[in-house]
Design a protein around this motif. Structure first.
Motif, short mmCIF file in Angstrom:
data_model
loop_
_atom_site.label_atom_id
_atom_site.label_comp_id
_atom_site.label_asym_id
_atom_site.label_seq_id
_atom_site.Cartn_x
_atom_site.Cartn_y
_atom_site.Cartn_z
N ARG A 41 -11.04 45.62 -37.07
CA ARG A 41 -9.83 45.72 -36.26
C ARG A 41 -10.17 46.12 -34.83
O ARG A 41 -9.62 45.58 -33.86
N ASP A 42 -11.07 47.09 -34.68
CA ASP A 42 -11.36 47.63 -33.35
C ASP A 42 -12.30 46.73 -32.55
O ASP A 42 -12.23 46.70 -31.31
N HIS A 43 -13.19 46.03 -33.23
CA HIS A 43 -14.20 45.24 -32.51
C HIS A 43 -14.06 43.74 -32.74
O HIS A 43 -14.91 42.96 -32.28
N ARG A 44 -13.00 43.32 -33.43
CA ARG A 44 -12.76 41.91 -33.70
C ARG A 44 -13.98 41.26 -34.36
O ARG A 44 -14.34 40.12 -34.05
N SER A 45 -14.59 42.01 -35.25
CA SER A 45 -15.74 41.50 -35.99
C SER A 45 -15.29 40.93 -37.33
O SER A 45 -14.09 40.93 -37.64
N GLU A 46 -16.25 40.43 -38.12
CA GLU A 46 -15.93 39.82 -39.41
C GLU A 46 -16.81 40.40 -40.51
O GLU A 46 -17.34 39.68 -41.36
N LEU A 47 -16.89 41.72 -40.53
CA LEU A 47 -17.78 42.34 -41.51
C LEU A 47 -17.23 42.24 -42.92
O LEU A 47 -18.01 42.06 -43.88
N VAL A 48 -15.92 42.38 -43.10
CA VAL A 48 -15.34 42.26 -44.45
C VAL A 48 -15.55 40.84 -44.97
O VAL A 48 -15.94 40.64 -46.14
N ARG A 49 -15.32 39.85 -44.13
CA ARG A 49 -15.53 38.45 -44.55
C ARG A 49 -17.01 38.20 -44.87
O ARG A 49 -17.34 37.51 -45.84
N THR A 50 -17.90 38.77 -44.05
CA THR A 50 -19.34 38.61 -44.28
C THR A 50 -19.74 39.22 -45.62
O THR A 50 -20.50 38.62 -46.41
N LEU A 51 -19.21 40.43 -45.90
CA LEU A 51 -19.53 41.09 -47.17
C LEU A 51 -19.03 40.26 -48.35
O LEU A 51 -19.74 40.10 -49.36
N GLY A 52 -17.83 39.70 -48.24
CA GLY A 52 -17.30 38.89 -49.30
C GLY A 52 -18.14 37.66 -49.57
O GLY A 52 -18.40 37.30 -50.73
N ALA A 53 -18.56 36.97 -48.52
CA ALA A 53 -19.40 35.78 -48.69
C ALA A 53 -20.74 36.14 -49.32
O ALA A 53 -21.26 35.40 -50.18
#
Length: 543
Positions: free
Chosen positions: A470-482
């Motif tokens: 949310r704060d950095h507009r990153s995609e860490l949750v999506r990366t972890l899921g993949a």
């Protein structure tokens, strides 16, 4: 004794003879086309010609008394004329000469003039004035008789037309009553009205559903005649060609009957037929409504008992009385909508109507959570939200559908419907249909009733990543899921994310730092994978 002036006397006799001749012509003219107005106009002109008198007031007889017909209002003068009691004579000669000239005809007073002159007329002039009164009175009597005969003729014509209309209306009533007495009263009434008017006629219920329609000349019924405000459409559309009459009972609109009349050329019989038909259909629909209300009340009580875990044998017997088949599996449906709806349609009534249109028998009740329906378990309700949205003019509603269970386990289905509805409401798209059978992992995990345990679980395992994204507009949750979906395979995970392997490795390093966990630990991997799936289901998978 001889006249001292024979020449003057001869001249007066000649004038008198000439005046009599003029009176004869006036009298003849009065009788050419006798009317009160024409007679008085001729008499006024003659009085002025005879004696140069001013006609101050004109009276005609009405209800055996003289009433003012023309002239400036003067109550004192009216009383003086009335005091003459139907006799001609001077009524005031103090300042000027005033004279009441009364007209008699067929033994009754027919009218009077009030004549005024600066000087009293001569004997010959008075003779001619009194002579004028005779044809005037007779003409007024004739005019009154003609007016009375004309009035009687008009009354007879009106009476004849009224009798003819009453007979026509009686015949129309008999035809519609005979139609109402058949087994399928509504449809037969519509057919009768169409036969009477020779026009297409349609009957619709309060939801716009067609109950009966008779076409003439290939006409097609409009899709909906009754608008939410109970007024017919005035737009330039096929609906505007129909003239509608709402069908009401005890102030409630039960439907509408419409007649195709694009030119607004209905006859009086047509209007009567449609009005009387609406009254008869109102009786039919009110009867059906009363029966339906009893069935609804019994069905509501049974639905309440079923979702509360009623004894199966007793419930089945009660269902049979309502012609509702409780054998086999059933589902509980929970519906919640904005209230009041924009068009004022009750969501419970709308649900009952749409389920009936889908040929889905249902037991419907109300609870604090929303409207509850018990339905057979083999129906598809994917388009029910769209149908209800159309009925109530609002998409802001949610439907939860429980799993299929036996009649004695519908309390379980109700709990599942409540859970499905709650999860839908808490999702990114809160309006729509959620079937408990389609919730997948959430069916097993969400046992808290309000979903708080799931939220706490997701926050515990993914909270740091969610905050970072949310704060950095990153995609860490999506990366972890993949990464977890690929079973920890770097190449498949990078390919699904469309990133380089080194980028994936960097992101996984950041994930380990933020979560402070070992991604190779089986328990951590399981909990993280479940958390990712739950979050995805709550955010995206409810539709």
């Amino acid at each position: 004794m001889s006249d001292p002036n024979p020449v003057a006397q001869s001249h007066l006799d000649a004038e008198t003879q000439s005046g009599r001749y003029d009176l004869f012509r006036v009298g003849s003219k009065m009788f050419e086309h006798p009317s009160i107005r024409g007679t008085l106009r001729l008499a006024v002109a003659s009085a002025k010609a005879i004696a140069g008198c001013l006609v101050r007031a004109v009276y005609v007889a009405a209800d055996d008394r003289l009433v003012r017909y023309s002239g400036r209002a003067n109550r004192s003068l009216d009383l003086l004329v009335d005091a003459r009691a139907g006799q001609s004579g001077v009524i005031d000669d103090r300042d000027v000469w005033r004279y009441a000239l009364v007209f008699w005809g067929t033994g009754k007073v027919r009218g009077a003039f009030v004549l005024q002159s600066a000087t009293e007329p001569s004997k010959e002039e008075m003779f001619l004035l009194h002579a004028l009164a005779e044809p005037t009175g007779a003409a007024l009597a004739t005019a009154e008789l003609i007016d009375r005969e004309r009035a009687q003729a008009r009354e007879l014509r009106t009476m004849k037309a009224t009798i003819s209309q009453l007979n026509s209306h009686r015949n129309i009533r008999d035809v519609i009553l005979a139609a109402a007495g058949t087994g399928d009263g509504e449809a037969r009434i519509v057919e009768a009205v169409s036969a009477i008017t020779r026009r297409p006629v349609v009957l619709q219920d309060s939801f716009g559903a067609e109950r009966a329609f008779v076409a003439v000349g290939g006409s097609a019924a409009p899709s909906r005649l009754l608008h939410p405000d109970d007024t017919p459409s005035t737009t330039a559309s096929p609906v505007a060609e129909w003239r509608t009459t709402p069908i009401r009972s005890r102030g409630e609109t039960l439907g509408v009957i419409g007649i195709h009349d694009p030119d607004d050329s209905r006859s009086e019989d047509d209007r009567f037929a449609i009005e009387y038909a609406s009254e008869m259909i109102a009786v039919e629909l009110a009867h059906h409504r009363n029966v339906a209300e009893v069935e609804t009340r019994l069905g509501r009580d049974l639905a309440d008992d079923l979702v509360a875990g009623a004894h199966a044998v007793d419930a089945v017997a009660r269902a049979e009385a309502l012609e509702f088949d409780l054998s086999g599996a059933h589902r509980v449906m929970l519906v919640r909508w904005e209230s009041p709806t924009p068009n004022g349609v009750d969501i419970g009534a709308a649900l009952r109507h749409e389920l009936a249109a889908m040929h889905v028998p249902a037991l419907i009740s109300r609870r604090s959570e929303g409207v509850v329906a018990v339905v057979a378990g083999d129906h598809d309700f994917s388009d029910l939200h769209q149908r209800l949205s159309t009925s109530v003019s609002s998409t802001q509603g949610t439907i939860g559908v429980g799993g299929a269970h036996a009649a004695d386990d519908l309390a379980h289905s109700f709990a599942e419907a409540s859970r499905a509805l709650h999860l839908r409401v808490e999702s990114r798209r809160p309006f729509g249909v959620s079937n408990h059978d389609d919730l997948g992992l959430l069916r097993i995990l969400d046992t808290s009733g309000d979903g708080m345990e799931l939220e706490r679980f997701v926050d515990k395992w993914l909270g740091a990543l969610v905050g970072h994204d949310r704060d950095h507009r990153s995609e860490l949750v999506r990366t972890l899921g993949a990464y977890l979906d690929s079973g920890g395979n770097y190449d498949r995970a990078a390919e699904s994310l469309l990133i380089h392997r080194s980028t994936l490795r960097y992101r996984l390093g950041r994930i380990r730092e933020l979560l402070d966990c070992d991604l190779t630990d089986p328990d951590s991997r399981l909990n993280l994978h479940i958390a990712v799936r739950i979050r995805a289901a709550i955010r995206d998978n409810l539709r």
